[in-house]
Design a protein around this motif. Structure first.
Motif, PDB file in Angstrom:
ATOM      1  N   CYS A   1      43.209  48.374  32.330  1.00  0.00           N
ATOM      2  CA  CYS A   1      42.634  47.518  33.387  1.00  0.00           C
ATOM      3  C   CYS A   1      43.712  46.683  34.067  1.00  0.00           C
ATOM      4  N   ALA A   2      44.619  46.138  33.284  1.00  0.00           N
ATOM      5  CA  ALA A   2      45.697  45.309  33.842  1.00  0.00           C
ATOM      6  C   ALA A   2      46.601  46.135  34.751  1.00  0.00           C
ATOM      7  N   THR A   3      47.017  47.310  34.291  1.00  0.00           N
ATOM      8  CA  THR A   3      47.905  48.137  35.120  1.00  0.00           C
ATOM      9  C   THR A   3      47.185  48.650  36.362  1.00  0.00           C
ATOM     10  N   SER A   4      45.906  48.951  36.239  1.00  0.00           N
ATOM     11  CA  SER A   4      45.136  49.380  37.416  1.00  0.00           C
ATOM     12  C   SER A   4      45.031  48.250  38.433  1.00  0.00           C
ATOM     13  N   SER A   5      44.738  47.059  37.960  1.00  0.00           N
ATOM     14  CA  SER A   5      44.633  45.904  38.854  1.00  0.00           C
ATOM     15  C   SER A   5      45.976  45.596  39.503  1.00  0.00           C
ATOM     16  N   LEU A   6      47.036  45.651  38.732  1.00  0.00           N
ATOM     17  CA  LEU A   6      48.363  45.389  39.286  1.00  0.00           C
ATOM     18  C   LEU A   6      48.736  46.438  40.326  1.00  0.00           C
ATOM     19  N   SER A   7      48.387  47.677  40.057  1.00  0.00           N
ATOM     20  CA  SER A   7      48.667  48.731  41.019  1.00  0.00           C
ATOM     21  C   SER A   7      47.910  48.495  42.322  1.00  0.00           C
TER      22      SER A   7
ATOM     23  N   ARG B   1      50.091  35.686  43.256  1.00  0.00           N
ATOM     24  CA  ARG B   1      48.872  35.187  42.597  1.00  0.00           C
ATOM     25  C   ARG B   1      48.322  36.235  41.646  1.00  0.00           C
ATOM     26  N   SER B   2      48.272  37.488  42.101  1.00  0.00           N
ATOM     27  CA  SER B   2      47.723  38.560  41.266  1.00  0.00           C
ATOM     28  C   SER B   2      48.556  38.787  40.016  1.00  0.00           C
ATOM     29  N   VAL B   3      49.864  38.879  40.196  1.00  0.00           N
ATOM     30  CA  VAL B   3      50.758  39.121  39.049  1.00  0.00           C
ATOM     31  C   VAL B   3      50.614  38.013  38.013  1.00  0.00           C
ATOM     32  N   LEU B   4      50.689  36.775  38.465  1.00  0.00           N
ATOM     33  CA  LEU B   4      50.637  35.656  37.524  1.00  0.00           C
ATOM     34  C   LEU B   4      49.266  35.534  36.862  1.00  0.00           C
ATOM     35  N   ARG B   5      48.208  35.790  37.614  1.00  0.00           N
ATOM     36  CA  ARG B   5      46.860  35.731  37.045  1.00  0.00           C
ATOM     37  C   ARG B   5      46.682  36.785  35.950  1.00  0.00           C
ATOM     38  N   ILE B   6      47.071  38.008  36.241  1.00  0.00           N
ATOM     39  CA  ILE B   6      46.884  39.099  35.279  1.00  0.00           C
ATOM     40  C   ILE B   6      47.789  38.923  34.062  1.00  0.00           C
TER      41      ILE B   6
ATOM     42  N   SER C   1      55.479  44.770  36.971  1.00  0.00           N
ATOM     43  CA  SER C   1      54.759  43.964  37.958  1.00  0.00           C
ATOM     44  C   SER C   1      55.703  43.057  38.737  1.00  0.00           C
ATOM     45  N   VAL C   2      56.706  42.499  38.091  1.00  0.00           N
ATOM     46  CA  VAL C   2      57.670  41.644  38.790  1.00  0.00           C
ATOM     47  C   VAL C   2      58.504  42.481  39.765  1.00  0.00           C
ATOM     48  N   GLN C   3      58.862  43.691  39.379  1.00  0.00           N
ATOM     49  CA  GLN C   3      59.596  44.563  40.294  1.00  0.00           C
ATOM     50  C   GLN C   3      58.751  44.908  41.522  1.00  0.00           C
TER      51      GLN C   3
END
Length: 148
Positions: free
Chosen positions: A24-30, A84-89, A109-111
């Motif tokens: 879920c995290a990787t999908s959201s980050l993508s 916002r998305s990166v830090l939230r997840i 995610s930072v990259q």
């Protein structure tokens, strides 16, 4: 023997939950970072910050009168959406997944977020000039570094 079986069952459930959380995290980050398409409102720097400052002064309120949560939300809203998305997840999965898995997800995610910031900086540079672009990048890279 029953406690060993129960421990194995619970361990399996925890591993399954972690795998689902990672997915879920990787999908959201993508979706929210890697494939992020900025709107003109997202890239309206420095006007976005100037309008927020004018709104604060027009309200007639000082920061002391505002609720602490309200002030924090205003600051949070001024951040570029991929940050916002990166830090939230990342904040949600930090203590839930293994350290090496978290580090891998955080690195990716930072990259991706850095690429988004670079693209946004290029856009702002073309529209408002190099100084505003550099200030945008410095602000958001400092936020990213500070929050991680």
């Amino acid at each position: 023997p029953t406690t060993t079986a129960a421990a194995r069952a619970i361990s399996t459930v925890i591993e399954d939950a972690q795998e689902r959380l990672i997915f879920c995290a990787t999908s959201s980050l993508s979706k929210e970072v890697t494939r992020f398409k900025a709107s003109p409102a997202d890239l309206n720097y420095p006007d976005k910050l100037v309008k927020k400052a004018e709104t604060k002064s027009d309200d007639g309120k000082t920061n002391d009168e505002d609720d602490a949560i309200q002030r924090q939300m205003q600051i949070y809203e001024s951040w570029y959406p991929p940050i916002r998305s990166v830090l939230r997840i990342l904040s949600k999965i930090f203590r839930v997944v293994e350290a090496r898995v978290f580090e891998d997800i955080a690195l990716q995610s930072v990259q991706s977020c850095s690429r988004c910031l670079k693209d946004a900086g290029s856009y702002i540079s073309k529209r408002k000039g190099i100084m505003h672009s550099d200030l945008f990048l410095v602000k958001h890279l400092l936020i990213l570094g500070e929050q991680l």
